[in-house]
Scaffold this motif. Structure first.
Motif, PDB file in Angstrom:
ATOM      1  N   THR A 120       6.365  23.870 -26.887  1.00 33.06           N
ATOM      2  CA  THR A 120       6.169  23.947 -25.404  1.00 33.06           C
ATOM      3  C   THR A 120       7.347  23.259 -24.660  1.00 33.06           C
ATOM      4  O   THR A 120       7.845  23.810 -23.678  1.00 33.06           O
ATOM      5  N   VAL A 121       7.844  22.234 -25.326  1.00 36.31           N
ATOM      6  CA  VAL A 121       9.022  21.418 -24.782  1.00 36.31           C
ATOM      7  C   VAL A 121      10.368  22.622 -24.933  1.00 36.31           C
ATOM      8  O   VAL A 121      11.007  22.863 -23.892  1.00 36.31           O
ATOM      9  N   LEU A 122      10.234  23.222 -25.995  1.00 36.82           N
ATOM     10  CA  LEU A 122      11.489  24.288 -26.007  1.00 36.82           C
ATOM     11  C   LEU A 122      11.145  25.513 -25.334  1.00 36.82           C
ATOM     12  O   LEU A 122      12.240  26.012 -24.772  1.00 36.82           O
ATOM     13  N   ILE A 123      10.053  25.998 -24.847  1.00 41.50           N
ATOM     14  CA  ILE A 123       9.761  27.114 -24.128  1.00 41.50           C
ATOM     15  C   ILE A 123      10.286  26.805 -22.729  1.00 41.50           C
ATOM     16  O   ILE A 123      10.886  27.367 -22.187  1.00 41.50           O
ATOM     17  N   HIS A 124       9.834  25.508 -22.439  1.00 43.36           N
ATOM     18  CA  HIS A 124      10.639  25.000 -20.872  1.00 43.36           C
ATOM     19  C   HIS A 124      11.854  25.097 -20.832  1.00 43.36           C
ATOM     20  O   HIS A 124      12.609  25.286 -19.815  1.00 43.36           O
ATOM     21  N   ARG A 125      12.210  24.664 -22.156  1.00 45.97           N
ATOM     22  CA  ARG A 125      14.077  24.476 -22.100  1.00 45.97           C
ATOM     23  C   ARG A 125      14.544  25.865 -21.793  1.00 45.97           C
ATOM     24  O   ARG A 125      15.410  26.476 -21.275  1.00 45.97           O
ATOM     25  N   ALA A 126      13.979  26.991 -22.757  1.00 43.48           N
ATOM     26  CA  ALA A 126      14.507  28.307 -22.639  1.00 43.48           C
ATOM     27  C   ALA A 126      14.226  29.035 -21.373  1.00 43.48           C
ATOM     28  O   ALA A 126      15.061  29.757 -21.113  1.00 43.48           O
ATOM     29  N   ALA A 127      13.038  28.288 -20.607  1.00 42.96           N
ATOM     30  CA  ALA A 127      12.958  29.209 -19.270  1.00 42.96           C
ATOM     31  C   ALA A 127      13.895  28.286 -18.240  1.00 42.96           C
ATOM     32  O   ALA A 127      14.130  29.090 -17.195  1.00 42.96           O
ATOM     33  N   TYR A 128      13.961  26.951 -18.230  1.00 41.03           N
ATOM     34  CA  TYR A 128      14.294  26.485 -17.018  1.00 41.03           C
ATOM     35  C   TYR A 128      15.810  25.620 -17.381  1.00 41.03           C
ATOM     36  O   TYR A 128      16.407  25.046 -16.198  1.00 41.03           O
ATOM     37  N   GLY A 168       5.604  28.487 -14.693  1.00 42.95           N
ATOM     38  CA  GLY A 168       4.980  30.006 -13.968  1.00 42.95           C
ATOM     39  C   GLY A 168       3.654  29.950 -15.015  1.00 42.95           C
ATOM     40  O   GLY A 168       3.561  29.314 -16.114  1.00 42.95           O
ATOM     41  N   ALA A 169       2.701  30.934 -14.682  1.00 34.16           N
ATOM     42  CA  ALA A 169       1.447  31.037 -15.427  1.00 34.16           C
ATOM     43  C   ALA A 169       1.635  31.544 -16.788  1.00 34.16           C
ATOM     44  O   ALA A 169       1.043  31.073 -18.077  1.00 34.16           O
ATOM     45  N   TRP A 170       2.493  32.308 -16.903  1.00 37.09           N
ATOM     46  CA  TRP A 170       2.744  32.958 -18.309  1.00 37.09           C
ATOM     47  C   TRP A 170       3.808  32.038 -19.137  1.00 37.09           C
ATOM     48  O   TRP A 170       3.402  31.874 -20.558  1.00 37.09           O
TER      49      TRP A 170
END
Length: 426
Positions: free
Chosen positions: A350-358, A118-120
């Motif tokens: 960025t990798v960890l943020i994607h893991r935290a989100a998905y 998502g954008a955010w």
């Protein structure tokens, strides 16, 4: 997934407005003030030296170097410098803005999450690293551009273009040497074509590209002087022409922190007006401390190799986590790792943020957000409201270690596959 900024997307507009504002911040002192400071005048000087056929380095490699980079960057700077300071500064600001956009695009495309964020979520790494981006514009340093180059190289490598990837790694190395740390990784992973391309193109960029402009013999002579003055110099006082920075609190590399802990070094040495302060746990001599550095570096490298999955088990997810660790290690393995060097944490974050989100495991998602908060809190200790002692003991290095720990955990604990979930339910 890669795209151009769109005026129909509010966050894209925010990016464009921020980039313009940062460019204006660079230009205003030059147009209406006393001139832009930091590294911008140095880049103009280097470009002018090339245009006038003058030397980039003193004849004595032990003398002070104004320009501490290889000749290639000066050649590249000469083109916009021909038009004057303002066009040069606009060009450098545009490169930073373009690199910022490409870094975000490539980082979000290479996380291996299998999701279009998502954008955010896509913009969050840019928000949390915006102080590093500000440093790139304010100082005029190329680290953000180098990051975009390295990510583009790995993007090409993943898409079957190893020779193009190697050329990009080589260009980054020929501009600012520390990206050369990617070469051992390519060799270990048996990326033979990319490694060969990197070696070959590094020679092209260092020896052949400057030759028509500087002359082959003169370029070789300047490269020799640069190497002896920058790479081949090391002593108790420091290394690489900037002794006052090497052991001080501004340097958070593994080398610098190890020496500050092993030897009674004044970490205020970058500012002679401040009283001397030390933080050493031991009182070793310079040579012994260097052996400790080698031992620590060996253990870190050995640990990295140990967590790498075998080629048969590499997935897009594990590859992203692996590259995230690599970018962390390249950052802190550089002999000089000032605050803005940690711009390279953009991709692993960025990798960890994607893991935290998905990530499909709710508890793992929550723990990852907490880990990111811890890393962010450690990085915030660099703000000037906090004592510099916190940077001297390595707050950004500690944040990098936290990020590495999270990525290692994900490599060792991938989410269950669909078949695993079905079996658990049955």
């Amino acid at each position: 997934m890669l795209r151009w900024p769109s005026l129909r997307r509010p966050l894209d507009v925010l990016f464009l407005v921020t980039s313009v504002a940062l460019t204006v911040y660079v230009l205003v002192p030059e147009i209406w003030g006393n001139g832009k400071t930091k590294d911008y005048p140095l880049w103009f000087w280097a470009g002018q030296q090339v245009l006038r056929g003058k030397g980039l380095y003193p004849s004595d490699p032990n003398a002070y170097f104004e320009f501490i980079y290889p000749p290639l960057p000066a050649i590249l700077l000469a083109v916009p410098s021909w038009f004057g300071k303002i066009p040069l500064y606009v060009c450098l600001s545009f490169l930073n803005a373009a690199a910022w956009w490409m870094t975000s695009q490539l980082s979000n495309a290479m996380t291996g999450s299998g999701r279009i964020p998502g954008a955010w979520i896509a913009a969050l790494p840019g928000f949390v690293t915006v102080t590093f981006v500000f440093d790139m514009f304010d100082l005029g340093q190329p680290n953000l551009v180098l990051l975009a180059m390295m990510l583009l190289g790995f993007w090409w490598l993943q898409n079957g273009r190893p020779w193009a990837a190697g050329s990009m790694f080589a260009l980054a190395t020929a501009i600012k040497v520390f990206p050369v740390a990617v070469l051992p990784y390519l060799l270990w992973r048996r990326r033979w074509a990319a490694a060969a391309s990197m070696i070959a193109f590094t020679g092209v960029f260092l020896f052949l590209v400057p030759a028509p402009i500087r002359g082959f013999e003169r370029n070789v002579s300047e490269l020799s002087t640069w190497y002896r003055g920058m790479v081949g110099s090391s002593s108790e006082k420091g290394f690489g022409q900037r002794d006052e920075q090497n052991w001080s609190w501004v340097n958070q590399s593994i080398i610098a922190l190890t020496h500050r802990l092993m030897r009674p070094i004044n970490f205020n040495q970058d500012d002679p007006t401040k009283p001397p302060r030390t933080m050493n746990l031991l009182d070793l001599d310079f040579g012994t401390a260097n052996w400790v550095v080698l031992a620590v570096s060996f253990l870190v490298g050995l640990g990295f190799v140990a967590v790498l999955p075998p080629p048969s088990k590499v997935t897009r997810r594990s590859n992203a986590e692996e590259l995230g660790i690599l970018f962390c290690l390249m950052t802190v393995a550089s002999p000089l790792a000032r605050q803005y060097y940690f711009m390279w944490l953009f991709f692993p974050l960025t990798v960890l943020i994607h893991r935290a989100a998905y990530d499909p495991r709710p508890a793992v998602r929550s723990a990852t957000w907490l880990l990111l908060a811890l890393a962010g809190g450690l990085m915030m200790l660099s703000f000037p409201v906090f004592p510099i002692y916190l940077q001297a003991i390595g707050n950004n290095l500690a944040a990098t270690a936290v990020i590495v720990a999270g990525l290692v955990w994900y490599i060792k604990n991938p989410p269950p596959t669909n078949s695993d979930i079905t079996n658990m339910r049955n």
